[in-house]
Design an enzyme around this catalytic site. Structure first.
Site, mmCIF file in Angstrom:
data_model
loop_
_atom_site.group_PDB
_atom_site.id
_atom_site.type_symbol
_atom_site.label_atom_id
_atom_site.label_comp_id
_atom_site.label_asym_id
_atom_site.label_seq_id
_atom_site.Cartn_x
_atom_site.Cartn_y
_atom_site.Cartn_z
ATOM 1 N N GLY A 204 4.617 6.289 7.123
ATOM 2 C CA GLY A 204 3.384 6.773 6.491
ATOM 3 C C GLY A 204 2.238 7.142 7.410
ATOM 4 O O GLY A 204 1.419 7.983 7.067
ATOM 5 N N GLU B 125 -1.998 2.080 10.832
ATOM 6 C CA GLU B 125 -1.359 2.039 9.505
ATOM 7 C C GLU B 125 -1.924 3.145 8.622
ATOM 8 O O GLU B 125 -3.042 3.623 8.853
ATOM 9 C CB GLU B 125 -1.654 0.682 8.830
ATOM 10 C CG GLU B 125 -0.501 -0.288 8.839
ATOM 11 C CD GLU B 125 0.624 0.079 7.875
ATOM 12 O OE1 GLU B 125 0.811 1.266 7.537
ATOM 13 O OE2 GLU B 125 1.344 -0.835 7.458
ATOM 14 N N ASP B 126 -1.157 3.526 7.628
ATOM 15 C CA ASP B 126 -1.636 4.523 6.662
ATOM 16 C C ASP B 126 -2.539 3.893 5.619
ATOM 17 O O ASP B 126 -3.626 4.380 5.327
ATOM 18 C CB ASP B 126 -0.435 5.212 5.993
ATOM 19 C CG ASP B 126 0.604 4.229 5.455
ATOM 20 O OD1 ASP B 126 0.421 3.000 5.592
ATOM 21 O OD2 ASP B 126 1.611 4.693 4.892
ATOM 22 N N ASP C 58 -2.680 -2.359 1.332
ATOM 23 C CA ASP C 58 -2.692 -2.628 -0.104
ATOM 24 C C ASP C 58 -2.824 -4.148 -0.267
ATOM 25 O O ASP C 58 -3.928 -4.680 -0.271
ATOM 26 C CB ASP C 58 -1.383 -2.058 -0.683
ATOM 27 C CG ASP C 58 -1.265 -2.185 -2.175
ATOM 28 O OD1 ASP C 58 -2.215 -2.640 -2.818
ATOM 29 O OD2 ASP C 58 -0.208 -1.820 -2.732
ATOM 30 N N LYS D 109 -7.184 -0.690 0.074
ATOM 31 C CA LYS D 109 -7.423 -1.032 -1.336
ATOM 32 C C LYS D 109 -7.931 -2.467 -1.359
ATOM 33 O O LYS D 109 -7.137 -3.403 -1.401
ATOM 34 C CB LYS D 109 -6.118 -0.949 -2.133
ATOM 35 C CG LYS D 109 -5.520 0.435 -2.245
ATOM 36 C CD LYS D 109 -4.265 0.355 -3.112
ATOM 37 C CE LYS D 109 -3.491 1.625 -3.097
ATOM 38 N NZ LYS D 109 -2.188 1.506 -3.787
ATOM 39 N N PHE E 297 -2.358 4.600 -7.049
ATOM 40 C CA PHE E 297 -1.273 5.032 -6.166
ATOM 41 C C PHE E 297 -1.600 6.408 -5.595
ATOM 42 O O PHE E 297 -1.757 7.383 -6.333
ATOM 43 C CB PHE E 297 0.065 5.064 -6.912
ATOM 44 C CG PHE E 297 1.214 5.227 -5.957
ATOM 45 C CD1 PHE E 297 1.741 4.138 -5.285
ATOM 46 C CD2 PHE E 297 1.738 6.489 -5.696
ATOM 47 C CE1 PHE E 297 2.785 4.295 -4.369
ATOM 48 C CE2 PHE E 297 2.786 6.655 -4.790
ATOM 49 C CZ PHE E 297 3.298 5.549 -4.126
ATOM 50 N N ASP F 296 3.778 8.953 0.932
ATOM 51 C CA ASP F 296 4.777 9.609 0.069
ATOM 52 C C ASP F 296 4.891 8.962 -1.295
ATOM 53 O O ASP F 296 4.429 7.842 -1.525
ATOM 54 C CB ASP F 296 6.155 9.528 0.730
ATOM 55 C CG ASP F 296 6.764 8.128 0.607
ATOM 56 O OD1 ASP F 296 6.067 7.147 0.922
ATOM 57 O OD2 ASP F 296 7.918 8.010 0.160
ATOM 58 N N ARG G 52 4.178 13.899 1.632
ATOM 59 C CA ARG G 52 3.619 13.494 2.928
ATOM 60 C C ARG G 52 2.839 14.633 3.583
ATOM 61 O O ARG G 52 1.920 14.397 4.370
ATOM 62 C CB ARG G 52 4.734 13.059 3.889
ATOM 63 C CG ARG G 52 5.442 11.779 3.487
ATOM 64 C CD ARG G 52 6.310 11.291 4.641
ATOM 65 N NE ARG G 52 7.299 10.305 4.224
ATOM 66 C CZ ARG G 52 7.079 9.000 4.094
ATOM 67 N NH1 ARG G 52 5.887 8.507 4.331
ATOM 68 N NH2 ARG G 52 8.047 8.177 3.731
HETATM 69 P P1 5GP Z 1 0.961 -3.802 1.714
HETATM 70 O O1 5GP Z 1 1.921 -4.586 2.521
HETATM 71 O O2 5GP Z 1 -0.439 -3.769 2.299
HETATM 72 O O3 5GP Z 1 0.940 -4.243 0.267
HETATM 73 O O4 5GP Z 1 1.515 -2.329 1.609
HETATM 74 C C1 5GP Z 1 1.398 -1.443 2.655
HETATM 75 C C2 5GP Z 1 2.408 -0.352 2.560
HETATM 76 O O5 5GP Z 1 2.728 -0.048 1.194
HETATM 77 C C3 5GP Z 1 1.857 0.925 3.142
HETATM 78 O O6 5GP Z 1 2.148 1.039 4.512
HETATM 79 C C4 5GP Z 1 2.527 1.995 2.294
HETATM 80 O O7 5GP Z 1 3.782 2.303 2.862
HETATM 81 C C5 5GP Z 1 2.749 1.324 0.955
HETATM 82 N N1 5GP Z 1 1.675 1.645 -0.009
HETATM 83 C C6 5GP Z 1 0.723 0.819 -0.494
HETATM 84 N N2 5GP Z 1 -0.088 1.444 -1.366
HETATM 85 C C7 5GP Z 1 0.380 2.713 -1.442
HETATM 86 C C8 5GP Z 1 -0.063 3.884 -2.167
HETATM 87 O O8 5GP Z 1 -1.040 3.912 -2.937
HETATM 88 N N3 5GP Z 1 0.654 5.012 -1.943
HETATM 89 C C9 5GP Z 1 1.743 5.074 -1.114
HETATM 90 N N4 5GP Z 1 2.349 6.240 -0.988
HETATM 91 N N5 5GP Z 1 2.171 3.994 -0.426
HETATM 92 C C10 5GP Z 1 1.493 2.839 -0.579
#
Ligand code: 5GP
Length: 173
Positions: free
Chosen positions: A43, A98-99, A102, A130, A151, A158, A164
């Protein structure tokens, strides 16, 4: 197959302007140092490519593959390393890119793992955050935008490997 474009949350001009601002902050914090940037695949590849070109410091770029969502829209909470770095980072000034953060579980996992490799310093940048979804007291050093708990796709992010290549952040839910 034709695909409609998702509605815009953050347009291309704001995306690009913010990348420049983040680069200036990183340059100020790491002036005089060489930087090892770790791009978390897949991402963050577009954010990382823009960011490193905006940073006017010596930069090395490494890649790590992690997966946490497995192609769906909700977090599994489980992090898998799908690709590790070849080079050691001991004594290096490291920036993890990181992208999106969450729950924060993915970034927390990778930072804990990298800390054990004894870098000289360890910082992290995430293009999106977020805050409502954050489950840990993770501190992200550089955040592009805080967004609502929706989302999003585009700018590297993606949904089932699509979107992407959108140059902006769009909302899919
Ligand atoms: P976390 O571990 O912080 O819950 O999730 C991080 C990863 O979840 C990100 O690197 C991404 O790959 C995916 N992710 C979390 N939220 C989103 C979103 O709103 N859209 C997309 N496409 N991926 C997300």
């Amino acid at each position: 197959m034709p695909m409609s474009n998702p509605p815009v949350l953050i347009d291309t001009a704001r995306v690009q302007a913010r990348v420049q601002e983040i680069a200036r902050s990183i340059e100020a914090d790491l002036a005089g140092h060489e930087l090892t940037v770790i791009c978390i695949l897949k991402g963050s590849f577009i954010f990382c490519a823009d960011l490193i070109r905006a940073i006017h410091l010596p930069v090395k770029c490494e890649f790590m593959g992690l997966s946490s969502y497995h192609g769906g829209k909700t977090s599994s909470g489980e992090v898998k390393v799908t690709l590790d770095m070849k080079e050691p980072i001991e004594g290096c000034h490291v920036l993890v890119v990181e992208d999106i953060v969450d729950t924060g579980l993915t970034l927390q996992y990778i930072l804990n793992a990298l800390k054990l490799r004894q870098p000289a310093s360890l910082r992290c940048a995430s293009f999106l955050l977020k805050r409502e979804a954050l489950q840990s007291d993770l501190k992200v050093d550089y955040v592009g935008f805080e967004i609502p708990n929706r989302f999003v796709v585009g700018y590297g992010l993606d949904y089932q490997e699509l979107y992407r290549n959108l140059p902006y952040i769009g909302v899919l839910d």
